[in-house]
Scaffold this motif. Structure first.
Motif, short mmCIF file in Angstrom:
data_model
loop_
_atom_site.label_atom_id
_atom_site.label_comp_id
_atom_site.label_asym_id
_atom_site.label_seq_id
_atom_site.Cartn_x
_atom_site.Cartn_y
_atom_site.Cartn_z
N ARG A 60 1.01 -1.18 -0.23
CA ARG A 60 0.10 -0.01 0.29
C ARG A 60 0.70 1.10 -0.03
NH1 ARG A 60 -4.94 0.22 1.20
NH2 ARG A 60 -4.69 2.13 2.48
N ILE A 61 0.66 1.95 -1.09
CA ILE A 61 1.53 3.21 -1.00
C ILE A 61 0.69 4.46 -1.16
CG2 ILE A 61 3.16 4.60 -2.87
CD1 ILE A 61 3.91 1.75 -3.55
N LEU A 62 1.19 5.64 -0.58
CA LEU A 62 0.43 6.88 -0.53
C LEU A 62 1.47 7.82 -1.33
CD1 LEU A 62 -1.82 8.88 0.36
CD2 LEU A 62 -0.61 9.02 2.46
N GLU A 63 0.99 8.64 -2.16
CA GLU A 63 1.62 9.58 -2.81
C GLU A 63 1.16 11.03 -2.64
OE1 GLU A 63 3.94 10.13 -7.13
OE2 GLU A 63 1.62 9.69 -7.26
N ILE A 64 1.81 12.02 -2.15
CA ILE A 64 1.23 13.28 -1.93
C ILE A 64 1.88 14.04 -3.11
CG2 ILE A 64 0.97 15.14 -0.10
CD1 ILE A 64 1.36 13.02 1.93
N GLY A 65 0.92 14.48 -3.91
CA GLY A 65 1.66 15.09 -5.17
C GLY A 65 1.59 14.49 -6.09
N GLY A 116 -8.21 17.13 -4.80
CA GLY A 116 -8.38 18.07 -3.87
C GLY A 116 -7.19 18.59 -3.02
N LYS A 117 -7.18 19.44 -2.10
CA LYS A 117 -6.27 19.89 -1.25
C LYS A 117 -5.81 18.86 -0.31
CE LYS A 117 -7.86 24.75 -0.94
NZ LYS A 117 -8.35 25.98 0.11
N ALA A 118 -4.56 18.63 -0.46
CA ALA A 118 -3.81 17.44 0.36
C ALA A 118 -4.17 17.40 1.83
CB ALA A 118 -2.37 17.72 0.09
N LEU A 119 -4.30 18.41 2.42
CA LEU A 119 -4.90 18.09 3.96
C LEU A 119 -6.13 17.66 3.99
CD1 LEU A 119 -2.98 21.29 5.51
CD2 LEU A 119 -2.29 18.95 5.69
N GLU A 120 -6.88 18.06 3.02
CA GLU A 120 -8.35 17.84 3.41
C GLU A 120 -8.42 16.30 2.70
OE1 GLU A 120 -10.42 20.48 0.67
OE2 GLU A 120 -10.49 22.16 2.11
N SER A 121 -7.72 15.82 1.83
CA SER A 121 -7.73 14.73 1.36
C SER A 121 -7.17 13.45 2.46
CB SER A 121 -7.01 14.34 -0.13
OG SER A 121 -7.74 15.14 -1.15
N ILE A 125 -8.72 10.58 4.36
CA ILE A 125 -8.29 9.07 4.37
C ILE A 125 -8.15 8.45 5.88
CG2 ILE A 125 -5.79 7.54 3.98
CD1 ILE A 125 -5.56 9.58 1.50
N GLU A 126 -7.75 9.64 6.76
CA GLU A 126 -7.70 8.96 8.32
C GLU A 126 -8.94 8.60 8.68
OE1 GLU A 126 -6.02 11.00 12.13
OE2 GLU A 126 -6.72 12.20 10.62
N ALA A 127 -10.25 9.52 8.20
CA ALA A 127 -11.49 9.19 8.66
C ALA A 127 -12.09 7.88 8.01
CB ALA A 127 -12.40 10.37 8.13
N GLU A 128 -11.51 7.42 6.66
CA GLU A 128 -11.76 6.24 6.20
C GLU A 128 -11.29 4.79 7.06
OE1 GLU A 128 -10.88 6.00 1.98
OE2 GLU A 128 -11.48 7.94 1.96
N LYS A 129 -10.12 5.22 8.04
CA LYS A 129 -9.66 4.13 8.74
C LYS A 129 -9.01 3.27 7.87
CE LYS A 129 -12.52 5.03 12.80
NZ LYS A 129 -11.38 5.90 13.48
N LEU A 130 -8.47 3.50 6.73
CA LEU A 130 -7.75 2.45 6.01
C LEU A 130 -6.77 1.94 6.65
CD1 LEU A 130 -7.97 4.59 2.73
CD2 LEU A 130 -9.44 2.84 3.12
#
Length: 222
Positions: A60-65, A116-121, A125-130
């Motif tokens: 699982r990879i997260l890319e910011i930008g 979307g704006k990164a902080l909002e996204s 993601i945090e709220a989704e509890k992935l």
């Protein structure tokens, strides 16, 4: 040493060790045609991200930008068949170009580009509890680095590798009086990393076709 020599060495390394396939070439070409800034990682840097993600065993990879999706393709190709990558992009045009490049590379089923704006996204993601991410690549606005790093920690697990790009800023990072928001963001992130007992980190200076810069490597150890 000069920019010409740095670039020549990068070309030598790329020609020998990083053969470019059609999907990667097309991603760069379509990004340029759409007028996106040429601030994507260099080919040898993309290969480095690919190898680091593989070495970390990332599923699982997260890319910011996202930009045009060039680094996204490199990272997505490091995943196993059941792996997933979420990439965050604030600019609608960039996201549209990236989605086209991802589709052309045959990776639409692997990559989820979120607009979307990164902080909002990141908050969503945090709220989704992935499940936690195994590998996180931060390559967005540098003024936001302290917040991106804080979120990365929330979304990581012990063993997660976090990479932050463009953290040397042609040496400007050592100037504590520099008012550039990008440099201030890098310095503040570095201070947070240094004070954070849950991580072990270093930073490396780089030269090449992208000039003089560097990246930080942060491993979550607790």
């Amino acid at each position: 040493m000069s920019q010409d020599q740095w670039s020549a060495v990068d070309r030598y390394i790329t020609d020998l060790l990083v053969p470019q396939d059609e999907a990667l070439k097309a991603a760069l070409a379509s990004s340029a045609a759409a007028g996106l800034p040429a601030i994507n990682v260099a080919p040898n840097q993309g290969k480095l991200l690919h190898l680091l993600a593989q070495t970390a065993g990332a599923r699982r990879i997260l890319e910011i930008g996202t930009l045009g999706g060039y680094s996204t393709i490199w990272l997505a190709r490091a995943l196993p068949p059941d792996g997933r990558l979420i990439s965050l992009e604030a600019d609608p045009k960039h996201a549209e170009v990236a989605r086209g490049n991802i589709a052309a590379a045959g990776l639409s089923g692997v990559v989820d580009i979120r607009l979307g704006k990164a902080l909002e996204s990141l908050a969503r993601i945090e709220a989704e509890k992935l499940p936690p991410f195994d590998f996180i690549f931060i390559d967005a606005d540098k003024a936001g680095l302290p917040d991106y790093f804080a979120f990365a920690l929330k979304l990581a697990r012990q063993g997660t590798l976090i990479i932050a790009d463009n953290v040397v800023r042609e040496g400007g990072v050592i100037d504590s009086n520099n008012a550039d928001p990008n440099i201030k963001g890098v310095r503040r992130m570095n201070e947070l990393i240094a004070a954070e007992p849950r991580v072990s980190a270093t930073a490396v200076q780089t030269v090449g076709v992208k000039g003089y810069d560097g990246f930080a490597l942060i491993r979550v150890i607790a």
